[in-house]
Design an enzyme around this catalytic site. Structure first.
Site, PDB file in Angstrom:
ATOM      1  N   SER A   7     -29.092  11.073  30.061  1.00  0.00           N
ATOM      2  CA  SER A   7     -29.980  11.127  31.172  1.00  0.00           C
ATOM      3  C   SER A   7     -30.509  12.642  31.472  1.00  0.00           C
ATOM      4  O   SER A   7     -29.767  13.603  31.160  1.00  0.00           O
ATOM      5  CB  SER A   7     -28.908  10.866  32.590  1.00  0.00           C
ATOM      6  OG  SER A   7     -28.594   9.523  32.470  1.00  0.00           O
TER       7      SER A   7
ATOM      8  N   GLU B 115     -30.150  17.510  34.386  1.00  0.00           N
ATOM      9  CA  GLU B 115     -28.805  17.969  34.296  1.00  0.00           C
ATOM     10  C   GLU B 115     -28.764  18.439  32.704  1.00  0.00           C
ATOM     11  O   GLU B 115     -27.561  18.722  32.426  1.00  0.00           O
ATOM     12  CB  GLU B 115     -27.949  16.690  34.397  1.00  0.00           C
ATOM     13  CG  GLU B 115     -28.350  15.807  33.694  1.00  0.00           C
ATOM     14  CD  GLU B 115     -27.311  14.396  33.909  1.00  0.00           C
ATOM     15  OE1 GLU B 115     -26.579  13.800  33.020  1.00  0.00           O
ATOM     16  OE2 GLU B 115     -27.218  13.803  35.090  1.00  0.00           O
TER      17      GLU B 115
ATOM     18  N   ARG C 162     -21.680  16.289  38.517  1.00  0.00           N
ATOM     19  CA  ARG C 162     -21.914  16.970  37.415  1.00  0.00           C
ATOM     20  C   ARG C 162     -21.757  18.513  37.410  1.00  0.00           C
ATOM     21  O   ARG C 162     -22.733  19.202  36.813  1.00  0.00           O
ATOM     22  CB  ARG C 162     -23.581  16.582  37.294  1.00  0.00           C
ATOM     23  CG  ARG C 162     -23.820  15.070  36.949  1.00  0.00           C
ATOM     24  CD  ARG C 162     -23.299  14.507  35.848  1.00  0.00           C
ATOM     25  NE  ARG C 162     -23.531  13.012  35.857  1.00  0.00           N
ATOM     26  CZ  ARG C 162     -22.667  11.983  36.366  1.00  0.00           C
ATOM     27  NH1 ARG C 162     -21.507  12.543  36.709  1.00  0.00           N
ATOM     28  NH2 ARG C 162     -22.899  10.743  35.938  1.00  0.00           N
TER      29      ARG C 162
END
Length: 294
Positions: free
Chosen positions: A217, A287, A166
């Site tokens: 997410s 994130e 990520r």
């Protein structure tokens, strides 16, 4: 005179998958690379901040909005592919699920995992989005980017993009993706690749709350652990703060139940982090990209 695709005082909530956020002082919606270059130059001349919105997933915009220019990439879509070599070049605003389906129909293997990712090619590259053990970096050759500070355009090869979980150099250097080149695997049957693509999509539809606004997410997975499982084991599914709720379907999703604010989301993230830290001794890292917060 204003670029015709730059407008003042535009609401941003509708441009995010959470359906949350205030106004942009200015909003640009480029349809091609030349227009985004002009818009970045426009912001640079006025010494105002420039922020990028892709598909609006993985993004939380302050209830008070954003100062400066927000550039939404949704209209900057399109791609070219060679089904003999497997080379695909896509503009930054091309929706990742659309591209995954299009290349599958050409018998190109390598993006089946991406069919359920609610983002753009550019956004996926910036954060090295992934699923089912695959990620954007796996098939990427290079990315064409522009620096909002200098206005210079570069083509950066994969090995120089410093991809990790990520993360990418683009994120660290605050560069803006214009287009991306991938090398997919040719020679497969359309039926085979489409079948694999559809299996991935159905799995995501069964396990994730696509029926409600979310950002995707919320937290990065800690090493060898699943953030959703950690949150679920603490009994936090269904936990609410204002209009924001930890999804009862997947604990690493926070959904907007209809009237959630950025403040609700921020507070719920903080509550989850504190409970996880108290139990496990580490802090879950979001994130989610935050815009308009100081």
């Amino acid at each position: 005179m204003l670029n015709t695709n730059i407008k003042p005082s535009k609401k941003l909530a509708k441009l995010t998958t959470w359906k949350i956020g205030g106004q942009a002082e200015w909003l640009g919606e480029p349809e091609n690379i030349q227009e985004i270059i002009q818009q970045i130059s426009w912001a640079k001349e006025r010494n105002i901040n420039c922020e990028i919105i892709g598909a609006g997933s993985n993004l939380l915009i302050n209830d008070n909005g954003i100062q400066g220019l927000a550039i939404c990439m949704r209209k900057m879509h399109g791609y070219e592919l060679n089904n003999r070599t497997g080379i695909v070049e896509a503009l930054a605003g091309e929706p990742l699920p659309n591209l995954a389906r299009k290349v599958a129909r050409e018998g190109l293997h390598g993006l089946e995992w991406a069919v359920g990712i609610p983002g753009t090619v550019g956004g996926a590259t910036v954060m090295n989005a992934g699923a089912q053990g695959s990620c954007t970096a796996d098939r990427l050759i290079s990315a064409k980017v522009i620096s909002p500070k200098s206005g210079n355009i570069y083509e950066i090869k994969k090995k120089e993009l410093e991809f990790s979980y990520r993360q990418s150099l683009i994120q660290k250097e605050k560069l803006i993706v214009l287009s991306v080149r991938f090398h997919l695997e040719p020679g497969h049957s359309e039926e085979e690749v489409l079948n694999s693509t559809n299996i991935n999509l159905h799995h995501r539809l069964k396990t994730q709350p696509y029926h409600l606004p979310s950002c995707g997410s919320v937290f990065r997975n800690p090493a060898n652990l699943k953030a959703g499982q950690i949150i679920e084991e603490l009994g936090l599914k269904g936990l609410r703060e204002g209009g924001a709720e930890v999804s009862t379907m997947h604990a690493n999703f926070i959904v907007n139940k209809g009237d959630a604010t950025a403040k609700d989301i921020t507070q719920l993230i903080s509550i989850i982090q504190k409970k996880v830290e108290k139990k496990h001794g580490f802090i879950l890292q979001p994130e989610v990209k935050r815009l308009g917060f100081h």
